[in-house]
Design a protein around this motif. Structure first.
Motif, PDB file in Angstrom:
ATOM      1  N   ILE A  34     -47.282   1.786  32.918  1.00 28.36           N
ATOM      2  CA  ILE A  34     -47.327   2.828  31.905  1.00 28.36           C
ATOM      3  C   ILE A  34     -47.474   2.212  30.533  1.00 28.36           C
TER       4      ILE A  34
ATOM      5  N   SER B  45     -51.115   6.001  32.461  1.00 35.27           N
ATOM      6  CA  SER B  45     -50.510   5.284  33.576  1.00 35.27           C
ATOM      7  C   SER B  45     -51.536   5.034  34.667  1.00 35.27           C
TER       8      SER B  45
ATOM      9  N   TYR C 130     -45.476  -1.215  26.864  1.00 37.70           N
ATOM     10  CA  TYR C 130     -46.063  -1.406  28.181  1.00 37.70           C
ATOM     11  C   TYR C 130     -44.924  -1.650  29.162  1.00 37.70           C
TER      12      TYR C 130
ATOM     13  N   VAL D 144     -41.525  10.434  35.150  1.00 36.59           N
ATOM     14  CA  VAL D 144     -42.624  10.427  36.105  1.00 36.59           C
ATOM     15  C   VAL D 144     -42.104  11.060  37.386  1.00 36.59           C
TER      16      VAL D 144
ATOM     17  N   GLN E  34     -43.393  -1.196  33.562  1.00 40.43           N
ATOM     18  CA  GLN E  34     -43.592  -0.973  34.989  1.00 40.43           C
ATOM     19  C   GLN E  34     -42.516  -0.029  35.507  1.00 40.43           C
TER      20      GLN E  34
ATOM     21  N   VAL F 227     -45.953   1.963  39.307  1.00 37.11           N
ATOM     22  CA  VAL F 227     -46.668   2.610  38.213  1.00 37.11           C
ATOM     23  C   VAL F 227     -46.606   1.705  36.990  1.00 37.11           C
TER      24      VAL F 227
END
Length: 651
Positions: free
Chosen positions: A213, A198, A224, A171, A226, A211
């Motif tokens: 995701i 996201s 899943y 990212v 963070q 974020v």
């Protein structure tokens, strides 16, 4: 079976779950072939506007600005050229001048253009942010784009990705300078996930955007995680221990659904077993990585496109102060899941099992793929209700007005027989049409009114000769009303139907009597809603047809229930009983005749049914020479007016 329960089941087509909103479809004309949209007040007049990204007829990228007029309509003020076809779009005040700006993804190389707002609905010449897709990215999909203050300096940043590579994903964060420009991307690496989605929000409450995701991992399933924001713009990944093994891809949104002021991340996973499948709604509440099951919703056979449910947002669309979920599928269907304010949700009950879950069909002519997340809610008319706006990518922009339809009446029917008849003072009529109310039910307040029925339901009011007509039930397509007793003495009446400030006027004929008998099906045909006078009362139907039902015998008394029997003897009372139920023994001024299988029956009583608004009853003695059978016809008649034919079982 009690009389009140019997008649309630016939008259009230109401559900035991929270009422779904009625959203009336309008198509917003655009010069841009749309791909995504964002809602914001771009000219500072307090009315929500739209910015629609997409392309023009020549395939060039455009952003169209549609200013809201405050009544659910819009006017295009500019179509801005942005180069290559535009897709994702986001809003923020990037140069911190108090005016909303836009960021839009263009082309397929990760380019992001920035449009600085002038505060009057127009924008400066688009600026290239400097964003680009890493050359080693495997996926051809345009990466995600979100806005948040990742480093906590009070300036909005761009969050781009996730990008997918051979063994990892990443990212990129482009820190904002506060003047509409951005710094070189800060890239953060994480485990590889495919088909990633996201969202950005401050998940841990440290004042920096993070974020959340999700994506597919070949060895771990749907994952899943963070990515927590740091002061230098980097992101620190952490993964949930929870994975989902039967996924066709997740979609995400972030809202506070349990009302505690903390961001909740909501995910949908599609499971295609058992056929035709279901949607599993999962929550990561209060910014945590702990998974909570929020709801499951069966997907009917006619929604196999649910494999690609594409967009999700949240908002209070039924006006109960609790956040609801809104999800679209590739055919333009909108599925609404009503929230309970605690973080769980409920859709439509599946009865019959094949009934479609989506509550609104928005008119897509073919499937579409929406990678951008283009559904939003706002009060576009200033009426205190959240409307819904959504893009059917490459097709149209749909506006769903919350309770916004104008009332249209198609017919006025006897509530028992459903025949089109003259109205009778004191009796019940069913109004069929469209746009009658924005919700469905027998009560909007949830409390028991002083009178038997409310006179306003879900935005609908009706008057007969200027007198409010009690509403026993209202929905967008049907209303059950009592004709006020005050209308007596005339041959015609003026019926006013008002909703959302729009009134329709009808002149309807009045009659002294126009009888109808209630049936168990509620259609005016077949088995009568008739009780044998015994303890406990029993429906005069074949044994086992209904709970406790049995055939009646000759010499037993039977109570028939109907409406439209006409004026009654009020005795010492001079006030009419509009919107008040009778106690006992208000008999009709005119005595009807009743035949059972063509044989006249002895009438014991004809008058108002105690405790039931607008309902009459006729008590008869079954003749000794009445025919037997499972469906013996029964007819009730007044001079010049006969009821519908209903049936009873006689043995």
């Amino acid at each position: 079976m009690t009389l009140r329960f019997l008649l309630a089941a016939i008259l009230c087509v109401c559900a035991s779950y929270a009422q779904m909103p009625t959203l009336d479809l309008k198509t917003i004309a655009t010069k841009t072939t749309p791909e995504s949209l964002v809602v914001g007040d771009f000219n500072g007049d307090g009315k929500p506007d739209l910015a629609v990204s997409g392309h023009d007829s020549a395939g060039n990228g455009t952003v169209e600005i549609l200013l809201g007029n405050g009544d659910g309509t819009f006017r295009t003020v500019s179509v801005i050229a942005v180069g290559a076809p535009a897709s994702r779009i986001a809003k923020a005040d990037f140069n911190q001048d108090g005016k909303l700006d836009l960021a839009v993804s263009v082309g397929n190389n990760g380019q992001v253009m920035v449009l600085l707002g002038k505060g009057d609905g127009t924008f400066q010449t688009p600026l290239d942010s400097g964003a680009s897709t890493p050359s080693a990215q495997l996926s051809a999909l345009i990466p995600g784009m979100a806005v948040g203050d990742v480093n906590g300096d009070g300036k909005p940043d761009l969050v781009l990705g996730p990008y997918t590579f051979t063994s990892t994903s990443s990212v990129a964060v482009m820190l904002g300078n506060g003047d509409g420009t951005f710094r070189t991307p800060v890239n953060s690496s994480l485990d590889r996930v495919d088909n990633p989605k996201s969202v950005a929000a401050d998940l841990n409450g440290d004042g920096r955007a993070d974020v959340f995701i999700t994506g597919w991992s070949t060895d771990k399933g749907q994952r899943y995680g963070q990515l927590l924001g740091n002061a230098d713009g980097s992101l620190t990944p952490a993964w949930s221990s929870y994975t989902y093994q039967f996924s066709f891809g997740s979609i995400l949104t972030v809202h506070d659904v349990n009302g505690n002021g903390k961001p909740d991340v909501l995910a949908i996973d599609f499971l295609d077993y058992p056929f035709p499948g279901k949607l599993d709604f999962r929550g990561f509440l209060d910014g945590s990585l702990s998974e909570t099951d929020l709801a499951s919703q069966e997907i009917p056979e006619d929604s196999s496109a649910g494999l690609g449910y594409v967009s999700m947002t949240a908002g209070d669309v039924n006006g109960d102060g609790k956040t609801d979920l809104l999800v679209t599928d590739p055919l333009g269907n909108l599925l609404i899941m009503l929230g309970d304010g605690l973080g769980t949700f409920q859709g439509l009950p599946q009865y019959p099992p094949a009934s479609p879950s989506p509550t609104i069909y928005t008119g897509a002519s073919s499937q579409y793929t929406d990678h951008w997340g283009s559904i939003a809610t706002a009060d576009f008319r200033g009426v205190g209700k959240q409307d819904v706006v959504m893009v059917l990518a490459a097709q149209s922009v749909s506006l769903l007005l919350n309770g916004g339809a104008d009332p249209v009446v198609s017919s006025l029917n006897n509530a028992a027989s459903l025949a089109v008849t003259p109205v009778v003072p004191g009796s019940l009529m069913t109004v069929f049409g469209s746009g009658l109310a924005y919700g469905s039910g027998t009560s909007q307040t949830g409390s028991t009114p002083i009178y038997a029925a409310e006179t306003t339901l879900f935005g609908l009011t009706m008057q007969v000769n200027g007198v409010d007509a009690p509403l026993l039930y209202a929905s967008p397509t049907q209303a059950n009303i009592q004709i006020p007793w005050e209308a007596a003495g005339t041959t015609q009446a003026t019926l006013l139907i008002t909703r959302n400030g729009v009134t329709r006027t009808m002149t309807v004929p009045l009659a002294k009597a126009a009888p109808g008998l209630f049936t168990m099906t509620g259609t005016g045909t077949g088995q009568a809603a008739a009780l044998i006078v015994t303890t406990p009362p029993a429906i005069a139907a074949p044994t086992g047809s209904y709970s406790g039902s049995r055939p009646i015998h000759a010499g037993e008394y039977l109570s028939l229930y109907g409406t439209g029997f006409g004026a009654v003897n009020w005795g010492p009372f001079t006030m009419p009983y509009t919107n008040l139920t009778a106690s006992c023994c208000f008999s009709t001024l005119t005595v009807p005749t009743v035949t059972v299988g063509g044989v006249p029956a002895t009438l014991q009583f004809s008058g108002l049914a105690p405790g039931l608004l607008g309902v009459y009853q006729a008590n008869i003695l079954i003749p000794a020479n009445a025919p037997t059978g499972s469906a013996v016809p029964v007819v009730l008649s007044f001079p010049g007016a006969a009821s519908n034919t209903v049936t009873i079982a006689i043995q």
